[in-house]
Design a protein around this motif. Structure first.
Motif, PDB file in Angstrom:
ATOM      1  N   LEU A 117      21.640  -5.962  10.857  1.00 43.13           N
ATOM      2  CA  LEU A 117      22.000  -6.958  10.218  1.00 43.13           C
ATOM      3  C   LEU A 117      21.472  -7.160   9.151  1.00 43.13           C
ATOM      4  N   SER A 118      20.144  -6.834   9.084  1.00 42.45           N
ATOM      5  CA  SER A 118      19.177  -6.953   7.676  1.00 42.45           C
ATOM      6  C   SER A 118      19.906  -5.831   6.686  1.00 42.45           C
ATOM      7  N   ILE A 119      20.221  -4.803   7.015  1.00 46.66           N
ATOM      8  CA  ILE A 119      20.748  -3.874   6.108  1.00 46.66           C
ATOM      9  C   ILE A 119      22.168  -4.318   5.383  1.00 46.66           C
ATOM     10  N   LEU A 120      22.944  -4.869   6.420  1.00 44.28           N
ATOM     11  CA  LEU A 120      24.199  -5.250   6.161  1.00 44.28           C
ATOM     12  C   LEU A 120      24.267  -6.401   5.299  1.00 44.28           C
ATOM     13  N   GLY A 121      23.573  -7.554   5.481  1.00 39.17           N
ATOM     14  CA  GLY A 121      23.205  -8.749   4.872  1.00 39.17           C
ATOM     15  C   GLY A 121      22.677  -8.240   3.469  1.00 39.17           C
ATOM     16  N   ASN A 122      21.638  -7.588   3.288  1.00 38.19           N
ATOM     17  CA  ASN A 122      20.944  -7.415   2.069  1.00 38.19           C
ATOM     18  C   ASN A 122      22.000  -6.339   1.178  1.00 38.19           C
ATOM     19  N   GLY A 123      22.776  -5.499   1.901  1.00 37.04           N
ATOM     20  CA  GLY A 123      23.735  -4.812   1.187  1.00 37.04           C
ATOM     21  C   GLY A 123      24.853  -5.497   0.854  1.00 37.04           C
ATOM     22  N   PHE A 124      25.230  -6.575   1.400  1.00 36.54           N
ATOM     23  CA  PHE A 124      26.230  -7.363   1.234  1.00 36.54           C
ATOM     24  C   PHE A 124      26.167  -7.985  -0.202  1.00 36.54           C
TER      25      PHE A 124
ATOM     26  N   THR B  97       8.474  -8.634   9.371  1.00 35.80           N
ATOM     27  CA  THR B  97       9.070  -7.832   8.857  1.00 35.80           C
ATOM     28  C   THR B  97      10.327  -7.162   9.648  1.00 35.80           C
ATOM     29  N   VAL B  98      10.659  -8.319  10.544  1.00 34.73           N
ATOM     30  CA  VAL B  98      11.773  -8.026  11.280  1.00 34.73           C
ATOM     31  C   VAL B  98      12.735  -9.102  11.116  1.00 34.73           C
ATOM     32  N   LEU B  99      12.310 -10.412  11.560  1.00 35.95           N
ATOM     33  CA  LEU B  99      13.242 -11.469  11.478  1.00 35.95           C
ATOM     34  C   LEU B  99      13.529 -11.781  10.163  1.00 35.95           C
ATOM     35  N   ALA B 100      12.572 -12.141   9.107  1.00 37.63           N
ATOM     36  CA  ALA B 100      12.628 -12.896   7.969  1.00 37.63           C
ATOM     37  C   ALA B 100      13.829 -12.121   7.194  1.00 37.63           C
ATOM     38  N   PRO B 101      13.665 -10.531   7.005  1.00 38.07           N
ATOM     39  CA  PRO B 101      14.607  -9.791   6.274  1.00 38.07           C
ATOM     40  C   PRO B 101      16.096 -10.047   6.903  1.00 38.07           C
ATOM     41  N   MET B 102      16.160 -10.226   8.182  1.00 43.12           N
ATOM     42  CA  MET B 102      17.509 -10.463   8.718  1.00 43.12           C
ATOM     43  C   MET B 102      18.009 -11.792   8.217  1.00 43.12           C
ATOM     44  N   LEU B 103      17.228 -12.792   8.172  1.00 48.53           N
ATOM     45  CA  LEU B 103      17.569 -14.294   7.932  1.00 48.53           C
ATOM     46  C   LEU B 103      17.852 -14.666   6.466  1.00 48.53           C
ATOM     47  N   ASN B 104      17.023 -13.727   5.661  1.00 50.45           N
ATOM     48  CA  ASN B 104      16.801 -14.118   4.211  1.00 50.45           C
ATOM     49  C   ASN B 104      18.563 -14.002   3.610  1.00 50.45           C
TER      50      ASN B 104
ATOM     51  N   ALA C 134      16.850  -8.397  -2.560  1.00 48.86           N
ATOM     52  CA  ALA C 134      17.805  -7.668  -1.462  1.00 48.86           C
ATOM     53  C   ALA C 134      17.426  -6.398  -1.473  1.00 48.86           C
ATOM     54  N   PHE C 135      17.392  -5.567  -2.339  1.00 48.67           N
ATOM     55  CA  PHE C 135      16.910  -4.139  -2.637  1.00 48.67           C
ATOM     56  C   PHE C 135      15.582  -3.825  -2.226  1.00 48.67           C
ATOM     57  N   LEU C 136      14.677  -4.708  -2.347  1.00 48.20           N
ATOM     58  CA  LEU C 136      13.305  -4.662  -2.088  1.00 48.20           C
ATOM     59  C   LEU C 136      13.195  -4.804  -0.406  1.00 48.20           C
ATOM     60  N   GLU C 137      14.073  -5.808   0.052  1.00 48.13           N
ATOM     61  CA  GLU C 137      13.988  -6.090   1.643  1.00 48.13           C
ATOM     62  C   GLU C 137      14.409  -4.519   2.271  1.00 48.13           C
ATOM     63  N   ILE C 138      15.410  -4.178   1.695  1.00 47.19           N
ATOM     64  CA  ILE C 138      16.141  -2.861   2.335  1.00 47.19           C
ATOM     65  C   ILE C 138      14.959  -1.749   2.307  1.00 47.19           C
ATOM     66  N   CYS C 139      14.310  -1.730   1.345  1.00 48.00           N
ATOM     67  CA  CYS C 139      13.224  -0.692   1.088  1.00 48.00           C
ATOM     68  C   CYS C 139      12.040  -0.901   2.014  1.00 48.00           C
ATOM     69  N   TYR C 140      11.779  -2.347   1.946  1.00 50.10           N
ATOM     70  CA  TYR C 140      10.601  -2.680   2.902  1.00 50.10           C
ATOM     71  C   TYR C 140      10.629  -2.480   4.495  1.00 50.10           C
TER      72      TYR C 140
END
Length: 321
Positions: free
Chosen positions: A34-41, A276-283, A64-70
């Motif tokens: 979901l994090s990858i999809l959300g930030n990719g969106f 590292t897991v929840l916040a990148p999905m919610l952002n 968003a790109f930073l979150e995916i890398c992180y």
């Protein structure tokens, strides 16, 4: 020269969750997806929609790109701890992970500060916004955030790399965090602990102060707007940013801005999981779910994609007749 005898570290992960490790694996995997999809969106919709070619969304793309890398340098190893009885990470990989984790954290703080400045200009100086926040200025600000982020912790990274590790290589964590790594060194790390804490406090205080000052001006300007709808509309552009800022700075305060950074590992792991897991999905949801411009861009993209498909179906039916 590094005299370390340790060639790899063992990541404990969450041993207390061993009995439900497969459930944890599936939950984290879904959250990662979901994090990858959300930030990719966010990256995709901003790039394809001309109406979103604005400074705010440009900085949001960087975030968003930073979150995916992180998350991509942390979560794969976390997933491995749930399915393997012994999860290891090579010494060089561990040191590299520490460097990138702290660099990405600094970049994120700087980007959030720039985004607060962007909102300040947009709300407090709207007539000068397009003059101040030009495309070249925004590109330079974004590049500056990335450069400063990678350079800021370079000295501490070199000191960590030079530490000797003489025996124990079991990390009570699911990634190479600075506290657990320092606790394994057979050298005196008090000075380095102090340097890391001072470095974290400095960047947090500087960026948070700039964000607070920006919002003091923003709120005072919003309160002077005569209409209630105008005040609501102006403040709605800031709520998502404020929410992300609150979550991030709260997590950093619990994780790093305290003496003896390798104490209370269990508590640190729990807070780190949120960051590292929840916040990148919610952002991505925080930034888009109440953003009317993003919603409109999404439906425009759906409409553009749907029109050729409808036309193709119509022509197919027509030719069949």
């Amino acid at each position: 020269m590094n005299i370390s005898a340790v060639t790899e570290f063992v990541l404990l992960g969450f041993p207390s969750l061993y009995n439900i490790r497969m459930l944890c694996f599936l939950v984290v995997l879904v959250m990662y997806g979901l994090s990858i999809l959300g930030n990719g969106f966010i990256l995709t919709i901003v790039m394809i929609d001309q109406k979103l070619q604005k400074p705010m969304y440009g900085f949001l793309c960087n975030l968003a790109f930073l979150e995916i890398c992180y998350i991509s340098i942390i979560i794969p190893k976390l997933l491995e701890t749930f399915i393997n009885t012994r999860t290891t990470i090579c010494y060089l990989c561990c040191m590299t992970q520490i460097f990138f984790i702290f660099s990405f954290a600094v970049i994120q703080l700087l980007l959030l500060t720039i985004m607060a400045f962007d909102r300040y200009i947009a709300i407090c100086k709207p007539l000068r916004y397009t003059v101040i926040m030009t495309k070249n200025v925004c590109i330079r600000l974004a590049i500056g955030c990335w450069l400063v982020g990678f350079l800021y912790n370079f000295f501490e990274a070199v000191l960590v790399w030079s530490l000797p590790f003489c025996g124990n290589n079991v990390l009570d964590h699911y990634f190479c965090d600075i506290g657990p790594v320092l606790s394994l060194s057979c050298a005196d790390t008090q000075f380095l602990e102090f340097m890391c804490m001072l470095s974290a406090i400095s960047i947090v205080v500087i960026t948070l102060s700039l964000i607070v000052v920006s919002y003091v001006y923003i709120i005072s300007t919003i309160l002077r707007i005569p209409s209630a709808s105008g005040r609501k509309k102006a403040f709605s552009t800031c709520t998502s940013h404020l929410t992300v800022v609150s979550i991030l700075y709260g997590a950093i305060a619990f994780m790093y801005i305290r003496p003896n950074v390798h104490s209370s590992f269990h508590f640190s792991k729990a807070v780190a999981f949120l960051n590292t897991v929840l916040a990148p999905m919610l952002n991505p949801f925080i930034y888009t779910i109440r953003n009317e411009e993003v919603k409109q861009a999404f439906w425009r993209a759906v409409h553009k994609t749907g029109e050729p498909l409808k036309k193709k179906i119509f022509l197919g039916r027509k030719s069949a007749k």
